[in-house]
Design an enzyme around this catalytic site. Sequence first.
Site, PDB file in Angstrom:
ATOM      1  N   ASP A   1       0.949  -1.100   0.049  1.00  0.00           N
ATOM      2  CA  ASP A   1      -0.044  -0.088  -0.047  1.00  0.00           C
ATOM      3  C   ASP A   1       1.040   1.402   0.089  1.00  0.00           C
ATOM      4  OD1 ASP A   1      -2.266   1.888   0.595  1.00  0.00           O
ATOM      5  OD2 ASP A   1      -3.312   0.149   0.980  1.00  0.00           O
TER       6      ASP A   1
ATOM      7  N   HIS B   1      -2.795   3.299  -4.491  1.00  0.00           N
ATOM      8  CA  HIS B   1      -1.958   2.710  -3.216  1.00  0.00           C
ATOM      9  C   HIS B   1      -0.833   1.985  -3.588  1.00  0.00           C
ATOM     10  CE1 HIS B   1      -5.614   3.044  -0.635  1.00  0.00           C
ATOM     11  NE2 HIS B   1      -6.353   2.978  -1.690  1.00  0.00           N
TER      12      HIS B   1
ATOM     13  N   GLU C   1      -9.537   2.980  -5.580  1.00  0.00           N
ATOM     14  CA  GLU C   1      -9.409   4.296  -4.950  1.00  0.00           C
ATOM     15  C   GLU C   1      -8.131   4.861  -5.774  1.00  0.00           C
ATOM     16  OE1 GLU C   1     -11.033   4.618  -0.391  1.00  0.00           O
ATOM     17  OE2 GLU C   1      -8.993   3.843  -0.687  1.00  0.00           O
TER      18      GLU C   1
HETATM   19  C1  TNX Z   1     -10.874   2.067   2.021  1.00  0.00           C
HETATM   20  S1  TNX Z   1     -11.419  -0.684   1.361  1.00  0.00           S
HETATM   21  C2  TNX Z   1      -9.708   1.267   1.463  1.00  0.00           C
HETATM   22  C3  TNX Z   1      -8.388   1.122   2.178  1.00  0.00           C
HETATM   23  C4  TNX Z   1      -8.614   1.553   3.511  1.00  0.00           C
HETATM   24  C5  TNX Z   1     -10.172   1.478   4.125  1.00  0.00           C
HETATM   25  C6  TNX Z   1     -10.221   2.126   5.667  1.00  0.00           C
HETATM   26  C7  TNX Z   1     -10.528  -0.371   0.216  1.00  0.00           C
HETATM   27  C8  TNX Z   1     -10.493  -1.269  -0.930  1.00  0.00           C
HETATM   28  N1  TNX Z   1      -9.741   0.777   0.238  1.00  0.00           N
HETATM   29  O1  TNX Z   1      -7.374   1.408   1.818  1.00  0.00           O
HETATM   30  O2  TNX Z   1      -7.800   1.225   4.314  1.00  0.00           O
HETATM   31  O3  TNX Z   1     -11.113   2.103   3.338  1.00  0.00           O
HETATM   32  O4  TNX Z   1     -11.577   1.811   5.971  1.00  0.00           O
END
Ligand code: TNX
Length: 503
Positions: A171, A234, A298
Amino acid sequence: MKKSFVGLLLLTFVVGAAQNIIPIPNDVKLGNGKLSVEMIKSLRLSNDSLRNESAFLGEYFDFSADGGNTISLLIDKSIDNVQGYSLTVDNRGVTIKASTRQGIFYGIQTLIQLIDDKEIPFIEICDKPRLEYRALMLDPARHFLSAEDVKRYIDAIARYKYNYLHLHLSDDQGWRVEIKKYPRLTEVGSVRADTEGDGVPHRGYYTQEQLRDIVAFAAQRHIEIIPEIDIPGHSVAAIAAYAELTCRDTIIPVRSEIGVSLDLLCAGNEKVFEMYGDIFEEICEIFPSKLIHLGGDEAPLTHWGQCPKCQALKKEKGYTDDQELMSYFFGRINQTLLRHNRTALFWYEVDVPDYPRNAIMYTWRNGLTPRVIEECREKGYRVICAPGEFAYFDYPEVKSDITAKSSSWIPALPFEKVYQFDPCYGLSEEKSSHIIGVEATVWGEYVPDLETAFFRTFPRAFALAEAGWSKMSRREWNDFLLRTKRELEHLKSRKINFRQPQQ
Ligand code: TNX
């Protein structure tokens, strides 16, 4: 009148019989009588390959003497569900039958949960899972957990018939897997500046040898390790190690803050595909699982929009939308997985026009799951349900459990709410047959160590295990709470941390 009273008594008795077992088995008939654990003295295996499974009985039974009652573990190909089993306890002993070693292992887990004060009730159980995939996810990327910690976690969850552990290995805040061809990934990417306010940098990664050891340890417990390398977003830890991976070729540090970074892997740079091709070659060598998670969540498109190479690629391909570059990116990376006969898993994003054929999607964003289930059915993707509102175990049970300044955004997820989770959302068989599993995610931003991971996991993982394994008609909150209370005693005896339910 009298008859129905007796019937009622019998019924409470039968329900009571499952009091000890989590997840609740699907078909239970309680007999009359009990078998003493001390009288069980011999073990019979239909097949030598069951030695691994039978080893898990060693802690509870002493098979050193002759005579007495017998535990028989029998491979029986007539049991049709590959994860199912039957368990019979009567005055002759215990018989567990299944068509696979995995089914036998689950029968053993049920048997050892049935032991109550050195006795096992006479019982007949016929059991199989509702969903084939039942997982938990750990995030050692945000806070590293040692290989020993991961093994302790695996050992704890196997009892509840979880069959996958998903490891989020990369990440923005850390790269945690040794890649021989690119040593800077761990030299640079596994260390970040202090984020805990104690002046100590945060670091850690697994060697390939440690990961192979974790895979083997998990396999003994019929848990498969699913590795995740999150792309193209990420990825700041990888970019910190190799700046050429990003559109702007700028040196940036491993990220210390939480939240989403604008930096992502460049879609217009062949070097990215060459390097990630090599990375996934090594990942496929370490992890035998057919399932490899590519993340995909994301990933902001800002940099791709400003990048001459990405925009030239877009033009060349005739794309009209930058999101099509995302589909292209996944398709390129997926070529390596296909060569190894692996299936790609993704955090589903509704804006991405296409994912590789045959991929498996996780539904995760709050409120979107019914839409995602329907979309994936239409597009032909299988689905694993890990929705924020039921299965985000990084969310505390009550807000006051997390006090970090940056955590005000995080919602609460109470134990009872997890129990209400129906992974098929009440849909018909036709509309839900592509839903293959459940997963709870223990994201690591506020999980600094194994103790906290356990505290967030238990007892909510009991509820999720039951959502994945047991038919809805077998599940009842008050009965489940009784079983939970007993099972917490087991965790206590193993020194596994948990949050005491409030009821
Ligand atoms: C969103 S869930 C993210 C993570 C974070 C999380 C915290 C997801 C696929 N991506 O990178 O850790 O929220 O709740």
